[in-house]
Scaffold this motif. Structure first.
Motif, PDB file in Angstrom:
ATOM      1  N   LEU A  26       0.899  -1.079  -0.167  1.00 62.91           N
ATOM      2  CA  LEU A  26       0.033  -0.087  -0.038  1.00 62.91           C
ATOM      3  C   LEU A  26       0.762   1.319  -0.050  1.00 62.91           C
ATOM      4  N   VAL A  27       0.741   2.074  -1.059  1.00 67.22           N
ATOM      5  CA  VAL A  27       1.308   3.359  -1.011  1.00 67.22           C
ATOM      6  C   VAL A  27       0.459   4.367  -0.562  1.00 67.22           C
ATOM      7  N   VAL A  28       0.947   5.161   0.396  1.00 65.66           N
ATOM      8  CA  VAL A  28       0.015   6.393   0.749  1.00 65.66           C
ATOM      9  C   VAL A  28       0.634   7.637   0.258  1.00 65.66           C
ATOM     10  N   GLY A  29      -0.104   8.276  -0.502  1.00 65.25           N
ATOM     11  CA  GLY A  29       0.568   9.523  -1.169  1.00 65.25           C
ATOM     12  C   GLY A  29       0.945   9.401  -2.685  1.00 65.25           C
ATOM     13  N   GLY A  30       0.165  10.046  -3.716  1.00 64.39           N
ATOM     14  CA  GLY A  30       0.187   9.931  -5.145  1.00 64.39           C
ATOM     15  C   GLY A  30       0.721  10.897  -5.723  1.00 64.39           C
ATOM     16  N   GLY A  31       2.009  11.432  -5.237  1.00 68.10           N
ATOM     17  CA  GLY A  31       2.610  12.436  -5.928  1.00 68.10           C
ATOM     18  C   GLY A  31       3.878  11.772  -6.618  1.00 68.10           C
ATOM     19  N   ALA A  32       4.905  12.481  -6.933  1.00 67.02           N
ATOM     20  CA  ALA A  32       5.896  11.853  -7.959  1.00 67.02           C
ATOM     21  C   ALA A  32       6.630  10.645  -7.174  1.00 67.02           C
ATOM     22  N   ALA A  33       6.913  10.471  -5.872  1.00 63.06           N
ATOM     23  CA  ALA A  33       7.504   9.656  -5.125  1.00 63.06           C
ATOM     24  C   ALA A  33       6.778   8.502  -4.826  1.00 63.06           C
ATOM     25  N   GLY A  34       5.469   8.527  -4.708  1.00 62.54           N
ATOM     26  CA  GLY A  34       4.489   7.511  -4.283  1.00 62.54           C
ATOM     27  C   GLY A  34       4.116   6.814  -5.676  1.00 62.54           C
ATOM     28  N   LEU A  35       3.772   7.276  -6.815  1.00 63.00           N
ATOM     29  CA  LEU A  35       3.588   6.984  -7.929  1.00 63.00           C
ATOM     30  C   LEU A  35       4.848   6.031  -8.613  1.00 63.00           C
ATOM     31  N   SER A  36       5.991   6.654  -8.406  1.00 62.04           N
ATOM     32  CA  SER A  36       7.025   6.227  -8.819  1.00 62.04           C
ATOM     33  C   SER A  36       7.346   4.914  -8.350  1.00 62.04           C
ATOM     34  N   ALA A  37       7.190   4.964  -6.759  1.00 60.54           N
ATOM     35  CA  ALA A  37       7.421   3.478  -6.079  1.00 60.54           C
ATOM     36  C   ALA A  37       6.349   2.665  -6.609  1.00 60.54           C
ATOM     37  N   ALA A  38       5.224   3.068  -6.563  1.00 61.15           N
ATOM     38  CA  ALA A  38       4.071   2.126  -7.072  1.00 61.15           C
ATOM     39  C   ALA A  38       4.332   1.406  -8.510  1.00 61.15           C
ATOM     40  N   THR A 127       3.727  10.706   1.420  1.00 68.24           N
ATOM     41  CA  THR A 127       2.719  12.017   1.829  1.00 68.24           C
ATOM     42  C   THR A 127       3.314  13.361   1.467  1.00 68.24           C
ATOM     43  N   GLY A 128       4.420  13.463   1.458  1.00 69.11           N
ATOM     44  CA  GLY A 128       5.093  14.614   0.935  1.00 69.11           C
ATOM     45  C   GLY A 128       5.331  15.520   2.451  1.00 69.11           C
ATOM     46  N   ALA A 129       5.458  16.881   2.158  1.00 70.92           N
ATOM     47  CA  ALA A 129       5.556  17.913   3.207  1.00 70.92           C
ATOM     48  C   ALA A 129       4.719  18.985   3.391  1.00 70.92           C
ATOM     49  N   VAL A 130       4.880  19.613   4.284  1.00 73.43           N
ATOM     50  CA  VAL A 130       3.716  20.883   4.479  1.00 73.43           C
ATOM     51  C   VAL A 130       4.687  21.965   4.725  1.00 73.43           C
ATOM     52  N   ASP A 131       4.693  23.108   3.891  1.00 73.12           N
ATOM     53  CA  ASP A 131       5.325  24.582   4.240  1.00 73.12           C
ATOM     54  C   ASP A 131       4.843  25.417   5.079  1.00 73.12           C
ATOM     55  N   VAL A 132       5.164  25.589   6.356  1.00 71.41           N
ATOM     56  CA  VAL A 132       5.134  26.501   7.216  1.00 71.41           C
ATOM     57  C   VAL A 132       5.533  27.813   7.046  1.00 71.41           C
ATOM     58  N   LEU A 133       4.828  28.835   6.496  1.00 69.66           N
ATOM     59  CA  LEU A 133       5.223  30.245   6.321  1.00 69.66           C
ATOM     60  C   LEU A 133       5.330  31.136   7.780  1.00 69.66           C
ATOM     61  N   PRO A 134       6.090  32.155   7.577  1.00 64.97           N
ATOM     62  CA  PRO A 134       5.928  33.113   8.518  1.00 64.97           C
ATOM     63  C   PRO A 134       4.552  33.813   8.561  1.00 64.97           C
ATOM     64  N   ASP A 135       4.024  34.380   9.746  1.00 64.75           N
ATOM     65  CA  ASP A 135       2.798  34.970   9.788  1.00 64.75           C
ATOM     66  C   ASP A 135       2.736  36.319   9.293  1.00 64.75           C
ATOM     67  N   VAL A 136       2.659  36.334   8.231  1.00 66.69           N
ATOM     68  CA  VAL A 136       2.582  37.467   7.099  1.00 66.69           C
ATOM     69  C   VAL A 136       1.462  37.622   6.221  1.00 66.69           C
ATOM     70  N   PRO A 137       0.367  38.488   6.254  1.00 64.21           N
ATOM     71  CA  PRO A 137      -0.642  38.520   5.578  1.00 64.21           C
ATOM     72  C   PRO A 137      -0.202  38.625   4.025  1.00 64.21           C
ATOM     73  N   GLY A 138      -0.631  37.774   3.153  1.00 65.60           N
ATOM     74  CA  GLY A 138      -0.383  37.617   1.816  1.00 65.60           C
ATOM     75  C   GLY A 138       0.464  36.671   1.488  1.00 65.60           C
ATOM     76  N   LEU A 139       1.295  36.077   2.115  1.00 66.00           N
ATOM     77  CA  LEU A 139       2.460  35.080   1.821  1.00 66.00           C
ATOM     78  C   LEU A 139       1.803  34.113   1.283  1.00 66.00           C
ATOM     79  N   ARG A 140       0.793  33.380   2.077  1.00 64.40           N
ATOM     80  CA  ARG A 140       0.170  32.196   1.791  1.00 64.40           C
ATOM     81  C   ARG A 140      -0.479  32.108   0.368  1.00 64.40           C
ATOM     82  N   GLU A 141      -1.199  33.451   0.313  1.00 63.64           N
ATOM     83  CA  GLU A 141      -2.035  33.686  -1.001  1.00 63.64           C
ATOM     84  C   GLU A 141      -1.323  33.806  -2.241  1.00 63.64           C
ATOM     85  N   HIS A 142       0.041  34.118  -2.264  1.00 62.40           N
ATOM     86  CA  HIS A 142       0.841  34.037  -3.399  1.00 62.40           C
ATOM     87  C   HIS A 142       1.994  32.943  -3.505  1.00 62.40           C
ATOM     88  N   TRP A 143       1.869  32.068  -2.415  1.00 62.95           N
ATOM     89  CA  TRP A 143       2.865  31.025  -2.274  1.00 62.95           C
ATOM     90  C   TRP A 143       2.840  30.191  -3.435  1.00 62.95           C
TER      91      TRP A 143
END
Length: 330
Positions: A26-38, A127-143
């Motif tokens: 069972l592969v959990v996560g269907g990004g480049a790594a997961g699909l390549s392994a599968a 399943t990859g990773a999550v990018d935690v950004l500094p708490d500055v309004p607008g950063l996430r919207e343009h990420w």
């Protein structure tokens, strides 16, 4: 340098019962790594299932770069091609979110949010990773578009434009050097004053890089296009903002299974957290493997895909040995 986080005791898996689908892997996560392994496993005629939520880390980006033969391809299109290739070898992709896991002697049991369960001889977490950004309004919207972090993923696209490096830690000078190769219209904004001390300012001046005192109050934009960064003393015009995210592995399954994690440090500062694994993707927990950003927080798409290919091959080799031992014992 890394700081270890000891593994929690594994929770024993109950015996496989009717209604729990048995699979080889069972592969959990269907990004480049997961699909390549599968795909590697499916090509070796393994019964493999990929569980995927359809939310890859690079979804906001316009295209994939530094992946030979795939430059500029939209992330969604790359994954569609990967899913089609996997299905052509009888591999399966299931739209589901894996929410819980436990481990027995020879199976890993995984439950999805909708109640479906799988009993796998081996589990690959990609399943990859999550990018935690500094708490500055607008950063996430343009990420992933106007707000970027990697010169190899996004640098060419912002060449010769006005670029602001948001200095939040020791990575800022490194990023300034890399993006300074791509534009001479570079500004370093000292969001955290300690990130740009007087020695750093002298170095930047000698390189012709402007510095501005922060903090940043918000990232500005019109119609989805980034236009600048607001500070207490005015607005710094910009077409792109460079910022270092804090990267964390994404998967509730890891804690359930007691997989060891570690902090990744540079210059005495923790910049990411990742799953500990050997070069083949083998974790501290038997029958549990990792590939891609969950183990290598800084990996690009091509690196994640290569890691998945390697993990798939090693897991298949493990299964071959298990099958041989079972036949000899019988």
């Amino acid at each position: 340098m890394s700081t270890d986080h000891p593994a929690a005791p594994p929770v024993p898996a109950p015996p496989v019962r009717e209604g729990r689908e048995p699979v080889d892997v069972l592969v959990v996560g269907g990004g480049a790594a997961g699909l390549s392994a599968a795909t590697v496993l499916a090509r070796s005629r393994r019964d493999v299932v990929v569980l995927d939520t359809g939310a890859p880390r690079n979804a906001p980006a316009d295209g994939v770069h530094a992946f030979l033969g795939h430059d500029g391809l939209a992330p969604h299109d790359l994954l569609e091609r990967g899913r089609a290739e996997l299905r052509s070898y009888d591999g399966r992709v299931v739209a589901a979110e894996a929410v819980a896991a436990s481990r027995g002697a020879d199976r890993v049991l995984v439950r999805a949010a909708d109640g479906r369960t799988w009993a796998a001889r081996h589990l690959v977490v990609a399943t990859g990773a999550v990018d935690v950004l500094p708490d500055v309004p607008g950063l996430r919207e343009h990420w992933g578009r106007g707000v970027v972090h990697c010169p190899y993923c996004h640098g060419w696209e912002v060449r010769d434009t006005r670029v602001v490096v948001l200095a939040t830690g020791p990575a800022a000078l490194h990023q300034a050097g890399l993006f300074g190769q791509l534009t001479d219209r570079l500004t370093v904004l000292a969001h955290d004053p300690s990130a740009v001390d007087e020695a750093a300012r002298r170095r930047l001046r000698a390189l012709g890089v402007r510095t501005v005192d922060g903090p940043a109050l918000r990232v500005l934009g019109e119609d989805g296009v980034l236009t600048g960064v607001e500070t207490a003393t005015g607005t710094v015009p910009a077409e792109a903002v460079v910022v270092a995210s804090f990267v964390e592995p994404r998967s509730a399954l890891l804690a359930d299974l007691g997989v060891r994690t570690a902090d990744l440090e540079t210059g005495g500062t923790v910049i990411a957290r990742h799953v500990e694994a050997d070069p083949t993707g083998r974790t501290s927990v038997p029958r549990v493997w990792v590939a891609g950003n969950v183990a290598g927080p800084m990996s690009q798409v091509v690196t994640a895909a290569a890691a998945g290919t390697r993990v798939g091959a090693v897991v298949n080799a493990e299964l071959v040995l298990e099958d041989q031992e079972a036949r000899l014992a019988g």
